[in-house]
Structures are given as structure tokens and as C-alpha cells.
Design an enzyme around this catalytic site. Structure first.
Site, PDB file in Angstrom:
ATOM      1  N   ASP A  96       0.861  -1.179   0.000  1.00  0.00           N
ATOM      2  CA  ASP A  96       0.000   0.000   0.000  1.00  0.00           C
ATOM      3  C   ASP A  96       0.899   1.231   0.000  1.00  0.00           C
ATOM      4  O   ASP A  96       2.133   1.112   0.128  1.00  0.00           O
ATOM      5  CB  ASP A  96      -0.919  -0.027   1.222  1.00  0.00           C
ATOM      6  CG  ASP A  96      -2.210   0.740   1.006  1.00  0.00           C
ATOM      7  OD1 ASP A  96      -2.359   1.383  -0.057  1.00  0.00           O
ATOM      8  OD2 ASP A  96      -3.079   0.702   1.895  1.00  0.00           O
ATOM      9  N   GLU A 105      -0.017   4.702   1.542  1.00  0.00           N
ATOM     10  CA  GLU A 105      -0.149   5.753   2.550  1.00  0.00           C
ATOM     11  C   GLU A 105       0.897   5.649   3.653  1.00  0.00           C
ATOM     12  O   GLU A 105       1.271   6.650   4.261  1.00  0.00           O
ATOM     13  CB  GLU A 105      -1.543   5.728   3.172  1.00  0.00           C
ATOM     14  CG  GLU A 105      -2.648   6.250   2.282  1.00  0.00           C
ATOM     15  CD  GLU A 105      -3.270   5.167   1.397  1.00  0.00           C
ATOM     16  OE1 GLU A 105      -4.237   5.458   0.691  1.00  0.00           O
ATOM     17  OE2 GLU A 105      -2.754   4.023   1.431  1.00  0.00           O
ATOM     18  N   HIS A 116      -2.506  -0.247  -3.745  1.00  0.00           N
ATOM     19  CA  HIS A 116      -2.994   1.114  -3.494  1.00  0.00           C
ATOM     20  C   HIS A 116      -3.841   1.652  -4.633  1.00  0.00           C
ATOM     21  O   HIS A 116      -3.436   1.614  -5.793  1.00  0.00           O
ATOM     22  CB  HIS A 116      -1.817   2.070  -3.270  1.00  0.00           C
ATOM     23  CG  HIS A 116      -2.233   3.499  -3.151  1.00  0.00           C
ATOM     24  ND1 HIS A 116      -2.950   3.974  -2.072  1.00  0.00           N
ATOM     25  CD2 HIS A 116      -2.079   4.558  -3.991  1.00  0.00           C
ATOM     26  CE1 HIS A 116      -3.200   5.258  -2.248  1.00  0.00           C
ATOM     27  NE2 HIS A 116      -2.689   5.636  -3.407  1.00  0.00           N
ATOM     28  N   HIS A 174      -1.459   1.479   6.960  1.00  0.00           N
ATOM     29  CA  HIS A 174      -1.893   2.667   7.710  1.00  0.00           C
ATOM     30  C   HIS A 174      -2.952   2.269   8.722  1.00  0.00           C
ATOM     31  O   HIS A 174      -3.494   1.161   8.663  1.00  0.00           O
ATOM     32  CB  HIS A 174      -2.467   3.708   6.744  1.00  0.00           C
ATOM     33  CG  HIS A 174      -3.468   3.120   5.798  1.00  0.00           C
ATOM     34  ND1 HIS A 174      -4.779   2.883   6.149  1.00  0.00           N
ATOM     35  CD2 HIS A 174      -3.340   2.673   4.522  1.00  0.00           C
ATOM     36  CE1 HIS A 174      -5.417   2.322   5.129  1.00  0.00           C
ATOM     37  NE2 HIS A 174      -4.555   2.172   4.122  1.00  0.00           N
ATOM     38  N   HIS A 227      -7.679   5.318   7.189  1.00  0.00           N
ATOM     39  CA  HIS A 227      -8.947   5.003   6.527  1.00  0.00           C
ATOM     40  C   HIS A 227      -9.027   3.483   6.387  1.00  0.00           C
ATOM     41  O   HIS A 227      -8.055   2.774   6.627  1.00  0.00           O
ATOM     42  CB  HIS A 227      -9.047   5.656   5.146  1.00  0.00           C
ATOM     43  CG  HIS A 227      -8.094   5.086   4.137  1.00  0.00           C
ATOM     44  ND1 HIS A 227      -6.746   5.401   4.104  1.00  0.00           N
ATOM     45  CD2 HIS A 227      -8.274   4.176   3.132  1.00  0.00           C
ATOM     46  CE1 HIS A 227      -6.159   4.728   3.121  1.00  0.00           C
ATOM     47  NE2 HIS A 227      -7.057   3.966   2.523  1.00  0.00           N
ATOM     48  N   GLU A 281      -7.384  -2.226   7.641  1.00  0.00           N
ATOM     49  CA  GLU A 281      -7.098  -3.067   6.481  1.00  0.00           C
ATOM     50  C   GLU A 281      -6.115  -4.176   6.858  1.00  0.00           C
ATOM     51  O   GLU A 281      -6.251  -5.322   6.409  1.00  0.00           O
ATOM     52  CB  GLU A 281      -6.530  -2.206   5.343  1.00  0.00           C
ATOM     53  CG  GLU A 281      -7.564  -1.271   4.734  1.00  0.00           C
ATOM     54  CD  GLU A 281      -6.971  -0.314   3.708  1.00  0.00           C
ATOM     55  OE1 GLU A 281      -5.798  -0.508   3.317  1.00  0.00           O
ATOM     56  OE2 GLU A 281      -7.681   0.631   3.306  1.00  0.00           O
TER      57      GLU A 281
END
Length: 275
Positions: free
Chosen positions: A8, A10, A60, A104, A115, A134
Site C-alpha cells: 500500500d 499511505e 494502493h 496505515h 482510513h 485493512e
């Protein structure tokens, strides 16, 4: 020994705000290279630690961010959208460990760009009654295939979260959260050393575990009632509160596929500035 990296963006080196990760911006072009550098540093450690191959799953946004031409040639990259298992595509391919890179904190939690799947509209997700980022969701899916989570990288809040779902994993904090859009960041030269070292050590835990499939329940809370109403038209999805839906699934694979549908329907119901 093949290892998978779920990558990912972030949570990678230096990323702190929206333009850093939104395709098409000048900042995104800059951070694509830092993203690729984090992945390459991790690949180096995994290979040094004994991995015979590394599969990098782009995880991502549109999943077309990493620079293939700069990827370590000892790895292969799975890129592009509409993968059945999304961020975890490849976990069923015989890999013996997985790295969560650039992760994240979850929706409703403190952390850089925190998020869960949708950037703004989801305010909370629960798996079997427990708050689920996640990473938490993906770790449950990984366990279903008997694949251990070897390493998690991101900001300090990501690492704190990972202690709950992957207590034996190597944790690498590349930045310290100040707010959702600010962090104390380590420079790439230092994070590369940390990532390579941790990846080298984490391979000692690689190896298949007993698969652990079981039934699961996922609850999703949105920031507006109409998103819950939109998601509740999906068969098996029930609106359990004004802004909240829930569904049950026989295993985590089916649960994540259903979760993808719920988030897609909700995203399609967002209307301009009012959400």
C-alpha cells in the site's frame, strides 16, 4: 521460499497528505519513486534472508503506482485492479509468508491518512466485533490460507495496530504520526536500512501454517445514512443502524469479497460535496 508483499502507499516513507498518493499529481509522481524504493529495500532483505522469490501485489488505489522499470529484478509484480482478493491477491499461490508494506491505521483511528478502503465515507469497520483496519482484515484472510504475516511497515500508529493482529511480526515505523496529514519522517536512506534489516530477520518465521477457515461477521459504519441504505440492497447485507450495515460469511475469503461489493456500492452512492 516465496514471499508476498502486499504494498500500500499511505504508509511509505515521507507520505503525509492527499496529493502524495493521488494519481496524476506532481507529488504522486515524486512518491511513486519513494514507494518503489521502500519495496526494493524490503525485497533486498527478503532475498538476503533466504527467500527464493518475491511477489509484489500492488495494493494502493488503482494499483498502478509502482515503477516496474525500477523494481528489483529478483521480484515479480502483480499490478492492476479487479483482482478477486484485492490487496491480498496471491495469498493463495503457495507463498510462505506475507509482508504488509506501507500500511496505515484504520477508519476512525488516529494515524497518517487513516482510513479503511474508502478514504472518507467509512468511519469504522468491525470484524467479529473487533475494530478492524485493512491490516486486521488482511491478516485474517492470510490466516485462512495458513500464511504468516512476517512484517508490517507504516507509521507508528500502524505498528501499534499490528501488535494486535500480528504480534510476532517485524514492525518498521518509517514515520511518527503528528496528525492525519502530518508526521515526523525519517529520510529514505534511514528507512531503507530499517526495512532491509527487518525483512532479512523476518524470513526466519516463514513457512506454512495450518489453514484456519471459519465463519465471520463484518460490520461497516458510514458517515451518512444514504450510504448504509445503498449498501443494504446487496443480498445478505442488513442495515443494523442509521449509518451501519452488517453481513455474515462462511469464511474470510467470502467476507472480503462481500466487503469489496459493499465499499463499491457505497462509493458509487456518494454525491458531490455533500457525500
Amino acid at each position: 521460499m516465496r514471499i508476498m508483499i502486499s504494498a500500500d502507499m499511505e504508509g511509505v516513507t515521507g507520505v503525509t497528505w492527499t496529493d502524495d498518493v493521488v494519481p496524476g499529481t506532481e507529488q504522486w509522481q515524486r512518491f511513486r519513486r519513494l514507494f518503489t524504493d521502500d519495496v526494493n529495500a524490503t525485497i533486498t532483505g527478503l532475498i538476503d534472508g533466504g527467500a527464493s522469490g518475491v511477489l509484489v501485489n500492488e495494493a494502493h488505489s488503482a494499483q498502478r503506482n509502482l515503477l516496474l522499470e525500477e523494481l528489483d529484478p529478483r521480484a515479480a509484480m502483480l499490478t492492476g485492479r479487479h483482482k478477486p482478493l484485492s490487496m491480498m491477491q496471491g495469498i493463495d499461490s503457495g507463498v510462505e509468508g506475507v509482508v504488509f508494506l506501507g500500511y496505515h491505521a484504520g477508519a476512525g483511528c488516529d494515524g497518517v491518512l487513516s482510513h479503511t478502503y474508502l478514504e472518507n465515507q467509512i468511519t469504522g469497520v468491525w470484524l467479529d466485533g473487533e475494530p478492524a483496519s485493512e491490516g486486521y482484515l488482511n491478516a485474517a484472510l492470510s490466516a485462512e490460507y495458513g500464511v504468516p504475516v512476517l512484517m508490517v511497515t507504516g507509521d507508528d500508529r500502524t505498528c501499534e495496530d499490528a501488535r494486535g493482529y500480528a504480534p510476532d511480526a517485524q514492525l518498521v515505523s518509517v514515520k511518527e504520526c503528528v496528525s492525519r496529514y502530518a508526521a515526523v519522517c525519517l529520510p529514505p536512506a534511514r528507512t531503507a536500512e530499517l526495512l532491509t534489516s527487518a525483512a532479512r530477520e523476518c524470513t526466519a518465521r516463514a513457512g506454512g501454517r495450518a489453514p484456519a477457515p471459519r465463519a465471520h461477521r463484518i460490520e461497516v459504519e458510514f458517515d451518512a445514512s444514504h450510504l448504509a441504505q445503498a449498501a443494504a440492497v446487496i443480498p445478505t447485507v442488513e442495515q443494523i443502524d442509521v449509518r451501519k450495515v452488517a453481513f455474515d460469511a462462511p469464511d474470510m475469503t467470502e467476507a472480503m469479497k462481500a466487503f469489496k461489493v459493499v465499499t463499491a456500492i457505497a462509493a458509487g452512492a456518494v454525491q458531490g460535496k455533500y457525500g
